[in-house]
Design a protein around this motif. Structure first.
Motif, short mmCIF file in Angstrom:
data_model
loop_
_atom_site.label_atom_id
_atom_site.label_comp_id
_atom_site.label_asym_id
_atom_site.label_seq_id
_atom_site.Cartn_x
_atom_site.Cartn_y
_atom_site.Cartn_z
N MET A 27 95.73 -14.12 5.42
CA MET A 27 94.87 -14.55 4.65
C MET A 27 94.98 -15.75 3.85
O MET A 27 94.14 -16.65 3.37
CB MET A 27 94.33 -13.38 3.54
N GLU A 28 96.35 -15.85 3.41
CA GLU A 28 96.63 -17.32 2.86
C GLU A 28 96.42 -18.39 3.51
O GLU A 28 96.05 -19.40 2.91
CB GLU A 28 98.20 -17.11 2.59
N HIS A 29 96.55 -18.20 4.61
CA HIS A 29 96.24 -19.43 5.54
C HIS A 29 94.84 -19.80 5.55
O HIS A 29 94.24 -20.90 5.38
CB HIS A 29 96.77 -19.33 7.10
N GLY A 30 93.85 -18.89 5.41
CA GLY A 30 92.41 -18.99 5.35
C GLY A 30 91.82 -19.50 4.00
O GLY A 30 91.31 -20.43 4.04
N THR A 31 92.36 -19.10 2.83
CA THR A 31 92.10 -19.33 1.70
C THR A 31 92.83 -20.79 1.30
O THR A 31 91.91 -21.51 0.60
CB THR A 31 92.78 -18.43 0.79
#
Length: 132
Positions: A27-31
C-alpha cells in the motif's frame, strides 16, 4: 531443528501474517503515488497508468490487508505486478536486481500464492464464510 508439529500448527496463522505485512508494504507504493506519503513521487497525472497502478495498490492492498476478497484481488494484483515488471523494468535489462524490478517480481509471486492459498484464518473472508 524446529519442531515440525509446532511449525505446522502455526502455518495458517503465518499465512495471515504474511498477507497483512505484504499488503501494508504494498500500500505504501500506492499512497506514495496518489498522496505523496510516505515519500513524494512527483506529479502523477490522473487517469495515467501510474495513477491506475496507485489506485490498485491502495485499494487492492487494503482489501488484501483485511483479507476481504483475497483470492480474486490477489490474482489481479499479481497481474498488475507482472505488467509493471514487463513494462517498466524488463526493458532496462534481464536481471531484476539490475533493472530494479525485484520488488515487482516478489509482489507478483506472493500475490499469486495468496490467490491460491487464500487469506488464512485471520481474514474477513474466513469470518464471512463462518457467518453463512
Amino acid at each position: 531443528m524446529p519442531n515440525q508439529k509446532f511449525l505446522g500448527a502455526w502455518s495458517p496463522h503465518l499465512l495471515s501474517l504474511l498477507r497483512v505485512i505484504v499488503a501494508f508494504l504494498f500500500m505504501e507504493h500506492g499512497t506514495s503515488k496518489l498522496f505523496h506519503y510516505p515519500m513524494q513521487m512527483g506529479h502523477i497525472p490522473p487517469f495515467s497508468l501510474f495513477w491506475f497502478a496507485g489506485i490498485l495498490e491502495v485499494f487492492g492492498g487494503a482489501l488484501i490487508l483485511f483479507g476481504l476478497f483475497t483470492r480474486p484481488v490477489a490474482f489481479i494484483l499479481s497481474g498488475e505486478m507482472a505488467f509493471a515488471y514487463f513494462i517498466a523494468h524488463a526493458p532496462r535489462g534481464f536481471w531484476p536486481l539490475l533493472n530494479h524490478g525485484e520488488a515487482a517480481v516478489f509482489y507478483c509471486f506472493v500475490f499469486l500464492y495468496l490467490a491460491a492459498a487464500g487469506g488464512g484464518p485471520w481474514s474477513l473472508d474466513r469470518l464471512l464464510r463462518k457467518a453463512h
